[in-house]
Design a protein around this motif. Structure first.
Motif, PDB file in Angstrom:
ATOM      1  N   LEU A   1       0.805  -1.220   0.000  1.00  0.00           N
ATOM      2  CA  LEU A   1       0.000   0.000   0.000  1.00  0.00           C
ATOM      3  C   LEU A   1       0.839   1.271   0.000  1.00  0.00           C
ATOM      4  O   LEU A   1       0.496   2.243  -0.678  1.00  0.00           O
ATOM      5  N   ASP A   2       1.935   1.301   0.783  1.00  0.00           N
ATOM      6  CA  ASP A   2       2.695   2.559   0.877  1.00  0.00           C
ATOM      7  C   ASP A   2       3.898   2.624  -0.055  1.00  0.00           C
ATOM      8  O   ASP A   2       4.632   3.612  -0.064  1.00  0.00           O
ATOM      9  N   LYS A   3       4.128   1.551  -0.820  1.00  0.00           N
ATOM     10  CA  LYS A   3       5.205   1.475  -1.810  1.00  0.00           C
ATOM     11  C   LYS A   3       6.593   1.533  -1.175  1.00  0.00           C
ATOM     12  O   LYS A   3       7.589   1.788  -1.859  1.00  0.00           O
TER      13      LYS A   3
ATOM     14  N   ALA B   1       2.274  -6.308  -6.588  1.00  0.00           N
ATOM     15  CA  ALA B   1       1.678  -5.148  -5.931  1.00  0.00           C
ATOM     16  C   ALA B   1       0.984  -4.202  -6.908  1.00  0.00           C
ATOM     17  O   ALA B   1      -0.071  -3.634  -6.594  1.00  0.00           O
ATOM     18  N   SER B   2       1.554  -4.011  -8.081  1.00  0.00           N
ATOM     19  CA  SER B   2       1.021  -3.001  -9.026  1.00  0.00           C
ATOM     20  C   SER B   2      -0.443  -3.203  -9.376  1.00  0.00           C
ATOM     21  O   SER B   2      -1.245  -2.254  -9.288  1.00  0.00           O
TER      22      SER B   2
ATOM     23  N   ARG C   1      -2.754  -2.220  -6.469  1.00  0.00           N
ATOM     24  CA  ARG C   1      -2.910  -0.769  -6.306  1.00  0.00           C
ATOM     25  C   ARG C   1      -3.870  -0.195  -7.343  1.00  0.00           C
ATOM     26  O   ARG C   1      -4.691   0.678  -7.040  1.00  0.00           O
ATOM     27  N   GLU C   2      -3.787  -0.688  -8.560  1.00  0.00           N
ATOM     28  CA  GLU C   2      -4.677  -0.215  -9.622  1.00  0.00           C
ATOM     29  C   GLU C   2      -6.125  -0.583  -9.326  1.00  0.00           C
ATOM     30  O   GLU C   2      -7.040   0.235  -9.499  1.00  0.00           O
TER      31      GLU C   2
ATOM     32  N   SER D   1     -10.868  -1.658  -0.324  1.00  0.00           N
ATOM     33  CA  SER D   1     -10.217  -0.902   0.752  1.00  0.00           C
ATOM     34  C   SER D   1     -10.826  -1.212   2.109  1.00  0.00           C
ATOM     35  O   SER D   1     -10.122  -1.256   3.130  1.00  0.00           O
TER      36      SER D   1
END
Length: 233
Positions: free
Chosen positions: A94-96, A116-117, A120-121, A130
């Motif tokens: 989430l926070d990269k 992860a990508s 996030r999208e 969420s």
């Protein structure tokens, strides 16, 4: 670590059954499945290390994994032990940022890894995802607050008693039993093996537990509960 073959159907099933992704349409699940793989790890093999670049979201398919941190002197504290079905590593997804903890296989394990990508999208496209993630992170935060409280205000024997009381009862026997090495248990309780050994002896002498061949069995819950009192320091 080695990659294990998995079919598209297997990946879609795992993702559709996961609480984070169960509400997604098939098109979104297919997008995630395209960037999901199954990995196998040997006992004591490192899955990822604190400070490394995010490797993705992990779903524990089989085995057990510990999340831990190490002090500068090399002392380990186990933050959490994960069992089959657990999902972890949400924070760097989430926070990269980098991994916040170390993840190590306690026994031979298989894990699904979702890049992860695409997660996030999809969070932007499907806000309902969420809600599930926020709920799980909130539960984890409560657990960490409890961990800090126990380390700050309770003696080792009290932490041990609390840990043992929270063990699930075996469905067949109804007994609370755990099989764990003293080194692993000491790391979970934020102490060292020698101090833990003394606490185990004290509890055993009062009849609260029985210890034999790496197995700890709760024999008297009332006696065990009597040890849980805040320190006066």
């Amino acid at each position: 670590m080695r990659h294990v073959y998995s079919s598209l159907e297997q990946r879609l099933q795992v993702l559709s059954e996961n609480p984070y992704f169960s509400m997604l349409p098939l098109s979104a699940l297919r997008k995630l499945a395209a960037e999901t793989e199954l990995r196998s790890y040997e006992k004591d093999e490192v899955i990822f290390l604190e400070g490394e670049e995010c490797a993705g979201l992990f779903i524990l398919h089989r085995g057990r994994v510990k999340l831990s941190r190490f002090s500068l002197s090399g002392r380990e504290i186990i933050i959490r032990v994960l069992n089959q079905g657990a999902t972890f590593n949400e924070v760097p997804v989430l926070d990269k940022g980098p991994h916040a903890v170390n993840a190590i296989a306690i026994e031979e394990s298989q894990l699904w890894v979702v890049s992860a990508s695409p997660i996030r999208e999809l969070l932007v496209q499907y806000p309902q995802m969420s809600e599930k993630i926020i709920l799980n992170l909130a539960q984890n935060l409560r657990m960490f607050v409890e961990l800090v409280n126990n380390l700050s205000f309770y003696q080792v024997i009290q932490r041990l008693a609390h840990y043992l009381l929270l063990l699930p009862a075996d469905p067949a026997s109804g007994k609370k039993v755990t099989k764990v090495t003293q080194i692993q248990l000491a790391a979970q309780l934020g102490t060292v093996r020698e101090v833990l050994a003394r606490a185990l002896r004290d509890l055993e002498q009062t009849g609260a537990i029985r210890v034999s061949r790496g197995e700890i069995e709760v024999s008297n819950e009332a006696a065990l509960r009597s040890w849980i009192n805040p320190t006066t320091e």
